[in-house]
Each structure stands twice: as C-alpha cells, then as structure tokens.
Design an enzyme around this catalytic site. Sequence first.
Site, PDB file in Angstrom:
ATOM      1  N   GLY A   1       4.756  -8.769  -1.580  1.00 37.66           N
ATOM      2  CA  GLY A   1       5.493  -7.582  -1.183  1.00 37.66           C
ATOM      3  C   GLY A   1       5.048  -7.074   0.171  1.00 37.66           C
TER       4      GLY A   1
ATOM      5  N   GLU B   1      -4.257  -4.056 -10.788  1.00 39.06           N
ATOM      6  CA  GLU B   1      -3.789  -4.954 -11.853  1.00 39.06           C
ATOM      7  C   GLU B   1      -2.592  -5.755 -11.349  1.00 39.06           C
ATOM      8  OE1 GLU B   1      -1.428  -4.403 -16.137  1.00 39.06           O
ATOM      9  OE2 GLU B   1      -2.203  -2.658 -15.044  1.00 39.06           O
TER      10      GLU B   1
ATOM     11  N   ASP C   1       6.088   9.367  -4.913  1.00 35.22           N
ATOM     12  CA  ASP C   1       6.962   8.293  -4.418  1.00 35.22           C
ATOM     13  C   ASP C   1       7.551   7.507  -5.582  1.00 35.22           C
ATOM     14  OD1 ASP C   1       8.342   6.649  -2.707  1.00 35.22           O
ATOM     15  OD2 ASP C   1       6.602   5.452  -2.108  1.00 35.22           O
TER      16      ASP C   1
ATOM     17  N   PRO D   1      12.616   2.850  -7.251  1.00 32.33           N
ATOM     18  CA  PRO D   1      12.745   1.583  -7.977  1.00 32.33           C
ATOM     19  C   PRO D   1      11.696   0.548  -7.594  1.00 32.33           C
ATOM     20  CG  PRO D   1      14.913   2.387  -7.354  1.00 32.33           C
ATOM     21  CD  PRO D   1      13.919   3.294  -6.693  1.00 32.33           C
TER      22      PRO D   1
END
Length: 239
Positions: A19, A90, A134, A137
């Site tokens: 990401g 995690e 924040d 999705p």
Amino acid sequence: MSATRERIADRYLLLDRIGSGGMAEVFRAHDELLGRDVALKVFRREFALADDLRRQRGEVRILANLSHPSLVTLFDTTSDAEGRGVLVLEFVDGTDARARLKDGPLPEAAVAALGADIARALAYIHGKGVVHRDIAPANILLPGATSSGVAAKLTDLGIARLVDDARITSTGFVIGTASYLSPEQAGGSQVGPPSDVYSFGLVLLECLTGERAFPGSGVESAAARLSRDPEMPERLNPE
C-alpha cells in the site's frame, strides 16, 4: 525504497509493498525474530522521523495496549536506515473496503457484518479516550477466511496522535480522507468520538450504494459537507 531482500532494524525482512498513501508506504515483512509476517508502515520524512515517534512513546504505549478483535494491533515502533519512523503492525491477509467497492456496492448482509465489527471497535477505542480521525474505506480491512469470524478490522488507529503536529501544519496536510471528513473536521473545529461516528456513517452509506456521498476534490467535498446532509436513497431498506 526497494523491497528486495532489504531489512529494517536488522529484524524485518521486506517482502513486498502492499500500500501507499500521502503519509506513508506499507510493506509486508517477515519478523525474523518471532517468525511471523507483519505490516510495516514507513512514514515519509516530512511526516515522522524515528525521533518523532520516540517523543510520542506515551501514545505508542496507549495504542500498543489496545486489544480488540476488530482492531489491527500495533506491535512496536522502529526506524529504517534513513531515520524514518516505522510502525510495526499486525499483518491482515485480505483486501480493504476501498478495493472491494471498485466492484460495486456490497451485499446488505456483508455491510451489516462489517458495520457491527467496526462499530464495536469504535465503541472500544472511544471508551479508552482514543479518536481515530480517519475512518475511510481504505482503513477498513477485510480479512480472508479465518477462524476468528471477524468480518472487518480497523487500521491506522492513532496515526494522528503519533505524527508530529508541527510537520503536518508546515506541509498543509489534513488528517482525514476528504470524502469522509465530519463537518467539524471540514470546518477546522475540535473533533471527538462523534466525528468518527459520522465518518463511519458515510462509509456504510457508500458500502450500500457504491457511491460516495460527497464526491469531488477535497475543497468541493468539504464545502458540500458544510452545506448539506448526505442523501439517503429511497431504495435502501430503512432497517
């Protein structure tokens, strides 16, 4: 940063990048000391250096001591070779709600399960005095098939409390994703638990409709937030 056989803190072997956002990149890594995969959130230099996180060690302890099935656990903080702050989290094997919404709205049963899990997580952190700031999705992870029965996990918990406020101010960066800001966030007012609840409502609405309630640029979205309520399609089941 290349993820090719690179190690962070002589312990975490980078495997692949999973990401990237405005503040940080996220990598899957293998913790060679404990023999498990973790997620490493590596901040860009303008937002958090290792010294910034060390100054926030009290906040780190608070967040690391939070434990809930629907929260992504913070294990530790460290730094890379360039001195950038790194959060050790995690690793959740699955996707996130933003990616899932690219295929259209979620089934109502799936939204109900997601909603219940994230609502429980929010109730838990709010009870501990923590505000997420924040809810979006991209910060709701959807694990693959697991024995835990958890449909969704909330991540990026407490980022606003850990990064250096001065750095955020100097770069003009706003904590929060524009389309999901609460009215008080859009107006620059103080935020609390109700802000998270409002943002979460916008996420649930998008999960049901497949459309953002406040689309457009950051400025357009924020302005709309202050002038109207989100539209509730008549076709949605009131329950």
